[in-house]
Design a protein around this motif. Structure first.
Motif, PDB file in Angstrom:
ATOM      1  N   LEU A 164       0.860  -1.017  -0.132  1.00  0.00           N
ATOM      2  CA  LEU A 164      -0.146  -0.016   0.016  1.00  0.00           C
ATOM      3  C   LEU A 164       0.845   1.391  -0.062  1.00  0.00           C
ATOM      4  CD1 LEU A 164      -3.021  -0.920   2.467  1.00  0.00           C
ATOM      5  CD2 LEU A 164      -2.794  -1.093   0.119  1.00  0.00           C
ATOM      6  N   ARG A 165       1.934   1.138   0.851  1.00  0.00           N
ATOM      7  CA  ARG A 165       3.061   2.344   0.755  1.00  0.00           C
ATOM      8  C   ARG A 165       3.408   2.714  -0.764  1.00  0.00           C
ATOM      9  NH1 ARG A 165       4.482   0.074   5.736  1.00  0.00           N
ATOM     10  NH2 ARG A 165       3.515   1.001   7.578  1.00  0.00           N
ATOM     11  N   ARG A 166       3.745   1.570  -1.516  1.00  0.00           N
ATOM     12  CA  ARG A 166       4.071   1.763  -2.719  1.00  0.00           C
ATOM     13  C   ARG A 166       3.112   2.302  -3.695  1.00  0.00           C
ATOM     14  NH1 ARG A 166       7.557  -4.020  -3.681  1.00  0.00           N
ATOM     15  NH2 ARG A 166       8.881  -3.838  -1.887  1.00  0.00           N
ATOM     16  N   ILE A 167       1.947   1.868  -3.615  1.00  0.00           N
ATOM     17  CA  ILE A 167       0.897   2.425  -4.296  1.00  0.00           C
ATOM     18  C   ILE A 167       0.758   4.165  -3.889  1.00  0.00           C
ATOM     19  CG2 ILE A 167      -1.655   2.522  -4.644  1.00  0.00           C
ATOM     20  CD1 ILE A 167      -1.740  -0.497  -4.295  1.00  0.00           C
ATOM     21  N   ALA A 168       0.710   4.216  -2.821  1.00  0.00           N
ATOM     22  CA  ALA A 168       0.668   5.608  -2.310  1.00  0.00           C
ATOM     23  C   ALA A 168       1.655   6.435  -2.887  1.00  0.00           C
ATOM     24  CB  ALA A 168       0.722   5.729  -0.718  1.00  0.00           C
ATOM     25  N   GLN A 169       2.916   5.850  -2.877  1.00  0.00           N
ATOM     26  CA  GLN A 169       4.071   6.586  -3.453  1.00  0.00           C
ATOM     27  C   GLN A 169       3.815   7.118  -4.675  1.00  0.00           C
ATOM     28  OE1 GLN A 169       6.692   8.155  -1.514  1.00  0.00           O
ATOM     29  NE2 GLN A 169       7.177   9.061  -3.544  1.00  0.00           N
ATOM     30  N   GLN A 170       3.115   6.163  -5.619  1.00  0.00           N
ATOM     31  CA  GLN A 170       2.846   6.595  -7.046  1.00  0.00           C
ATOM     32  C   GLN A 170       1.895   7.506  -7.115  1.00  0.00           C
ATOM     33  OE1 GLN A 170       2.429   2.991  -9.477  1.00  0.00           O
ATOM     34  NE2 GLN A 170       4.478   3.113 -10.183  1.00  0.00           N
ATOM     35  N   GLU A 171       0.952   7.596  -6.132  1.00  0.00           N
ATOM     36  CA  GLU A 171      -0.241   8.232  -6.140  1.00  0.00           C
ATOM     37  C   GLU A 171       0.312   9.779  -5.908  1.00  0.00           C
ATOM     38  OE1 GLU A 171      -3.096   7.690  -7.320  1.00  0.00           O
ATOM     39  OE2 GLU A 171      -3.678   5.724  -6.847  1.00  0.00           O
ATOM     40  N   THR A 172       1.283   9.694  -5.126  1.00  0.00           N
ATOM     41  CA  THR A 172       1.881  11.300  -4.505  1.00  0.00           C
ATOM     42  C   THR A 172       2.274  12.245  -6.039  1.00  0.00           C
ATOM     43  OG1 THR A 172       3.960  10.496  -4.288  1.00  0.00           O
ATOM     44  CG2 THR A 172       2.457  10.563  -2.470  1.00  0.00           C
ATOM     45  N   ARG A 173       2.723  11.198  -6.957  1.00  0.00           N
ATOM     46  CA  ARG A 173       3.243  12.013  -8.105  1.00  0.00           C
ATOM     47  C   ARG A 173       1.932  12.407  -8.912  1.00  0.00           C
ATOM     48  NH1 ARG A 173       6.997   8.965 -11.895  1.00  0.00           N
ATOM     49  NH2 ARG A 173       5.454   7.436 -11.908  1.00  0.00           N
ATOM     50  N   HIS A 174       0.791  11.471  -8.914  1.00  0.00           N
ATOM     51  CA  HIS A 174      -0.447  12.042  -9.226  1.00  0.00           C
ATOM     52  C   HIS A 174      -0.922  13.473  -8.807  1.00  0.00           C
ATOM     53  CE1 HIS A 174      -1.304   7.641 -10.434  1.00  0.00           C
ATOM     54  NE2 HIS A 174      -0.152   8.045 -11.011  1.00  0.00           N
ATOM     55  N   VAL A 175      -0.624  13.450  -7.648  1.00  0.00           N
ATOM     56  CA  VAL A 175      -1.049  14.780  -6.596  1.00  0.00           C
ATOM     57  C   VAL A 175      -0.311  15.803  -6.974  1.00  0.00           C
ATOM     58  CG1 VAL A 175      -1.035  15.750  -4.447  1.00  0.00           C
ATOM     59  CG2 VAL A 175      -1.780  13.384  -4.447  1.00  0.00           C
ATOM     60  N   ALA A 176       1.002  15.636  -7.346  1.00  0.00           N
ATOM     61  CA  ALA A 176       1.961  16.625  -7.800  1.00  0.00           C
ATOM     62  C   ALA A 176       1.509  17.408  -9.085  1.00  0.00           C
ATOM     63  CB  ALA A 176       3.084  16.149  -8.041  1.00  0.00           C
ATOM     64  N   PHE A 177       0.805  16.381 -10.034  1.00  0.00           N
ATOM     65  CA  PHE A 177       0.585  16.956 -11.255  1.00  0.00           C
ATOM     66  C   PHE A 177      -0.723  17.816 -11.273  1.00  0.00           C
ATOM     67  CE2 PHE A 177      -2.074  16.703 -14.986  1.00  0.00           C
ATOM     68  CZ  PHE A 177      -1.255  17.120 -16.093  1.00  0.00           C
ATOM     69  N   TYR A 178      -1.546  17.151 -10.648  1.00  0.00           N
ATOM     70  CA  TYR A 178      -2.917  17.877 -10.393  1.00  0.00           C
ATOM     71  C   TYR A 178      -2.919  19.228  -9.746  1.00  0.00           C
ATOM     72  CZ  TYR A 178      -5.558  13.933 -12.610  1.00  0.00           C
ATOM     73  OH  TYR A 178      -6.333  12.871 -13.242  1.00  0.00           O
ATOM     74  N   THR A 179      -2.222  19.271  -8.640  1.00  0.00           N
ATOM     75  CA  THR A 179      -2.060  20.544  -8.012  1.00  0.00           C
ATOM     76  C   THR A 179      -1.062  21.525  -8.745  1.00  0.00           C
ATOM     77  OG1 THR A 179      -0.161  19.596  -6.741  1.00  0.00           O
ATOM     78  CG2 THR A 179      -2.309  19.292  -5.830  1.00  0.00           C
ATOM     79  N   THR A 180      -0.158  21.173  -9.260  1.00  0.00           N
ATOM     80  CA  THR A 180       0.718  21.936 -10.355  1.00  0.00           C
ATOM     81  C   THR A 180      -0.121  22.781 -11.327  1.00  0.00           C
ATOM     82  OG1 THR A 180       2.639  21.005 -10.016  1.00  0.00           O
ATOM     83  CG2 THR A 180       2.670  22.350 -11.630  1.00  0.00           C
ATOM     84  N   GLN A 181      -0.975  21.757 -12.091  1.00  0.00           N
ATOM     85  CA  GLN A 181      -2.143  22.149 -13.010  1.00  0.00           C
ATOM     86  C   GLN A 181      -2.984  23.070 -12.545  1.00  0.00           C
ATOM     87  OE1 GLN A 181      -1.781  21.721 -16.476  1.00  0.00           O
ATOM     88  NE2 GLN A 181       0.425  21.400 -16.159  1.00  0.00           N
ATOM     89  N   ALA A 182      -3.426  22.545 -11.538  1.00  0.00           N
ATOM     90  CA  ALA A 182      -4.777  23.371 -11.134  1.00  0.00           C
ATOM     91  C   ALA A 182      -4.245  24.716 -10.439  1.00  0.00           C
ATOM     92  CB  ALA A 182      -5.084  22.582  -9.783  1.00  0.00           C
ATOM     93  N   ARG A 183      -3.264  24.766  -9.961  1.00  0.00           N
ATOM     94  CA  ARG A 183      -2.525  26.200  -9.455  1.00  0.00           C
ATOM     95  C   ARG A 183      -2.569  27.172 -10.600  1.00  0.00           C
ATOM     96  NH1 ARG A 183       1.010  24.576  -6.737  1.00  0.00           N
ATOM     97  NH2 ARG A 183      -0.146  24.521  -4.632  1.00  0.00           N
ATOM     98  N   GLU A 184      -1.594  26.458 -11.718  1.00  0.00           N
ATOM     99  CA  GLU A 184      -1.575  27.226 -12.884  1.00  0.00           C
ATOM    100  C   GLU A 184      -2.918  27.761 -13.587  1.00  0.00           C
ATOM    101  OE1 GLU A 184      -0.180  26.109 -17.537  1.00  0.00           O
ATOM    102  OE2 GLU A 184       1.145  25.162 -15.649  1.00  0.00           O
ATOM    103  N   HIS A 185      -3.792  27.050 -13.652  1.00  0.00           N
ATOM    104  CA  HIS A 185      -5.072  27.565 -14.393  1.00  0.00           C
ATOM    105  C   HIS A 185      -5.901  28.431 -13.481  1.00  0.00           C
ATOM    106  CE1 HIS A 185      -4.887  25.026 -18.143  1.00  0.00           C
ATOM    107  NE2 HIS A 185      -4.327  24.153 -17.647  1.00  0.00           N
ATOM    108  N   LEU A 186      -5.867  28.128 -12.218  1.00  0.00           N
ATOM    109  CA  LEU A 186      -6.670  28.981 -11.242  1.00  0.00           C
ATOM    110  C   LEU A 186      -6.140  30.284 -11.260  1.00  0.00           C
ATOM    111  CD1 LEU A 186      -7.469  26.303  -8.374  1.00  0.00           C
ATOM    112  CD2 LEU A 186      -9.276  27.282  -9.840  1.00  0.00           C
ATOM    113  N   GLU A 187      -4.854  30.146 -11.123  1.00  0.00           N
ATOM    114  CA  GLU A 187      -4.070  31.694 -10.982  1.00  0.00           C
ATOM    115  C   GLU A 187      -4.350  32.592 -12.169  1.00  0.00           C
ATOM    116  OE1 GLU A 187       0.009  30.820 -10.846  1.00  0.00           O
ATOM    117  OE2 GLU A 187       0.044  30.879  -8.337  1.00  0.00           O
TER     118      GLU A 187
END
Length: 261
Positions: A164-187
């Motif tokens: 589960l920790r390995r899955i979570a680690q991959q998911e953190t990269r998804h978080v990084a993409f979505y938050t980066t893109q969200a911030r860019e479009h919202l700003e």
């Protein structure tokens, strides 16, 4: 810091768990509560292809970064589902694709009119829909990471927890993409901020809602997050850091509606 899509694609590999001895489950099987939650997680991961299909008819598919990311995202989520399937299989729970397909049919996910409706509505919103999609994705992935980590800590199992920790680690990269893109479009768009705030506050629900029965949503969210309101606050705080989403409490609100928080 910009999200490096090329680096993400190069590092996108099937989840590695061949080194984990699944035979250990014969001696240390999982309890029924955990298996029920794992089944939920597995089904959600396997439904990612349907989420992807629906998103490919929205303005997001015209964004080069989003289109490239979603391809890798879909593959990684599929591999997560396969890993969870392997664990469930060791407990006599077989994940049958025909059953998954039947569930999709029941939910209307093969209904072309439903896809046309989503396409029409999102395209009426226009480019600002991308901000909604990215912020929504960030919320979903944040909750997925938290759920996998919570279960890993709760079970403290020699095989399940590292998986589960390995899955979570991959998911953190998804978080990084979505938050980066969200911030860019919202700003760049006050209108996008208003639309995103409205969508998250009025429509967002925990991952799996609308796919799984509400009784299952309530079980899983209660199993993992009941009694730890601080975990929900941490998730809300992450969302609140996005432009225009200050003070938003989508996790607290959604869990309160489920009777959990």
């Amino acid at each position: 810091m910009a999200f490096d899509l090329d680096k993400f694609a190069e590092a996108s590999l099937p989840l590695q768990y061949e080194d984990l001895d699944l035979d250990v489950f014969d001696e240390q099987p999982l309890d029924l509560q955990t298996l029920r939650s794992l089944r939920y997680m597995c089904d959600v991961e396997h439904h990612t292809s349907c989420y992807l299909r629906d998103l490919l008819v929205t303005p997001s598919h015209r964004e080069e970064a989003a289109g490239g990311f979603m391809t890798m995202w879909n593959r990684e989520e599929y591999w997560h589902g396969e890993a969870l399937s392997a664990v469930l299989n060791r407990h006599g729970i077989v994940i049958d694709y025909d059953e998954i397909k039947a569930k999709r049919l029941k939910l209307g996910w093969y209904n072309s009119l439903a896809s046309l409706k989503q396409s029409s509505l999102s395209n009426l919103v226009g480019k600002d829909f991308v901000a909604v999609h990215m912020a929504w994705g960030a919320a979903n992935e944040l909750s997925a990471v938290a759920a996998y980590r919570r279960m890993a800590a709760q079970t403290d199992h020699p095989i399940l927890s590292p998986l589960l920790r390995r899955i979570a680690q991959q998911e953190t990269r998804h978080v990084a993409f979505y938050t980066t893109q969200a911030r860019e479009h919202l700003e760049s768009s006050p209108r996008a901020q208003k639309l995103t705030r409205l969508a998250l506050s009025k429509v967002w629900r925990p991952v799996g809602s609308g796919v799984m029965a509400e009784s299952e949503v309530r079980h899983v969210m209660g199993h993992l997050f009941r009694g730890v309101p601080e975990e929900l606050d941490k998730l809300d705080n992450r969302v609140q850091k996005l432009p225009g989403l200050e003070g938003l409490t989508i996790f607290r609100s959604a869990f309160r509606q489920l009777g959990i928080a």
